[in-house]
Design a protein around this motif. Structure first.
Motif, PDB file in Angstrom:
ATOM      1  N   THR A 248     -23.218-103.461 -87.621  1.00 30.80           N
ATOM      2  CA  THR A 248     -22.932-103.740 -86.219  1.00 30.80           C
ATOM      3  C   THR A 248     -21.484-103.391 -85.906  1.00 30.80           C
ATOM      4  O   THR A 248     -20.604-103.473 -86.763  1.00 30.80           O
ATOM      5  CB  THR A 248     -23.192-105.215 -85.827  1.00 30.80           C
TER       6      THR A 248
ATOM      7  N   PHE B  15     -20.263-110.013 -78.477  1.00 28.59           N
ATOM      8  CA  PHE B  15     -21.387-109.098 -78.364  1.00 28.59           C
ATOM      9  C   PHE B  15     -21.260-107.988 -79.395  1.00 28.59           C
ATOM     10  O   PHE B  15     -20.202-107.403 -79.547  1.00 28.59           O
ATOM     11  CB  PHE B  15     -21.438-108.494 -76.958  1.00 28.59           C
TER      12      PHE B  15
ATOM     13  N   GLU C 158     -26.263-120.740 -76.618  1.00 28.91           N
ATOM     14  CA  GLU C 158     -27.275-119.722 -76.882  1.00 28.91           C
ATOM     15  C   GLU C 158     -26.964-118.484 -76.065  1.00 28.91           C
ATOM     16  O   GLU C 158     -26.368-118.574 -74.996  1.00 28.91           O
ATOM     17  CB  GLU C 158     -28.666-120.235 -76.516  1.00 28.91           C
ATOM     18  N   GLY C 159     -27.376-117.348 -76.549  1.00 36.15           N
ATOM     19  CA  GLY C 159     -27.177-116.109 -75.820  1.00 36.15           C
ATOM     20  C   GLY C 159     -27.458-114.913 -76.702  1.00 36.15           C
ATOM     21  O   GLY C 159     -27.718-115.046 -77.898  1.00 36.15           O
ATOM     22  N   VAL C 160     -27.398-113.741 -76.106  1.00 31.31           N
ATOM     23  CA  VAL C 160     -27.627-112.510 -76.841  1.00 31.31           C
ATOM     24  C   VAL C 160     -26.384-112.209 -77.662  1.00 31.31           C
ATOM     25  O   VAL C 160     -25.268-112.190 -77.145  1.00 31.31           O
ATOM     26  CB  VAL C 160     -27.917-111.342 -75.871  1.00 31.31           C
ATOM     27  N   GLN C 161     -26.567-111.995 -78.954  1.00 30.84           N
ATOM     28  CA  GLN C 161     -25.455-111.714 -79.844  1.00 30.84           C
ATOM     29  C   GLN C 161     -25.430-110.241 -80.255  1.00 30.84           C
ATOM     30  O   GLN C 161     -24.378-109.620 -80.304  1.00 30.84           O
ATOM     31  CB  GLN C 161     -25.542-112.584 -81.094  1.00 30.84           C
TER      32      GLN C 161
ATOM     33  N   VAL D 118     -27.450-106.401 -79.752  1.00 29.59           N
ATOM     34  CA  VAL D 118     -28.441-105.495 -79.198  1.00 29.59           C
ATOM     35  C   VAL D 118     -28.425-104.277 -80.103  1.00 29.59           C
ATOM     36  O   VAL D 118     -27.363-103.700 -80.377  1.00 29.59           O
ATOM     37  CB  VAL D 118     -28.119-105.097 -77.740  1.00 29.59           C
TER      38      VAL D 118
END
Length: 136
Positions: free
Chosen positions: A43, A52, A3-6, A8
């Motif tokens: 993105t 990221f 899990e984590g920020v993919q 922003v």
């Protein structure tokens, strides 16, 4: 499970203009560019940071209503959004490359806090700080 920020996201006034700025001038690469009707999921990624993504999104439905989108656009036009930070190995060289690509710096490189930093804005008014890695 991982899990984590993919992604922003930042709001931009014109996605095509933002895409050209981030890819052609700053050096990002396109990750995803898909449409669903009038909505565009766009993105980009900075080379070497493959996990990221930076989302370039228009303020408006389906994420916010039209009145809020108008307010967001007004704030963007004033350059009032907090800056994002891009770590670079050589702030002076990066500023020269950006300047040569047509990016206007809002802060020339300054040595302080044991490192070097500078600043620029994208065409929508989003602020960026360039921060030289302390490893350099």
């Amino acid at each position: 499970m991982s899990e984590g920020v993919q992604v922003v996201g930042i709001y931009v006034r014109d996605q095509q203009e933002a895409l050209e700025f981030y890819v052609k001038k700053v050096g990002f690469m396109v990750h995803t560019d898909v449409r669903n009707g009038d909505y565009r999921w766009l993105t980009v990624q900075y080379p070497g940071q493959m996990l990221f993504q930076l989302g370039l999104f228009l303020p408006g439905p389906p994420t916010i209503d039209a009145a809020t989108a108008k307010s967001v656009n007004e704030v963007l036009a004033k350059g009032a959004m907090p800056p994002l930070v891009l770590e670079v190995s050589d702030c002076f060289a990066t500023c020269e490359r950006l300047r040569a690509a047509g990016v206007e710096l809002i802060q020339e490189p300054v040595e302080r806090y044991g490192t070097v930093d500078a600043g620029f804005r994208d065409p929508s008014g989003n602020g960026w700080k360039l921060l030289q890695s302390r490893r350099s």
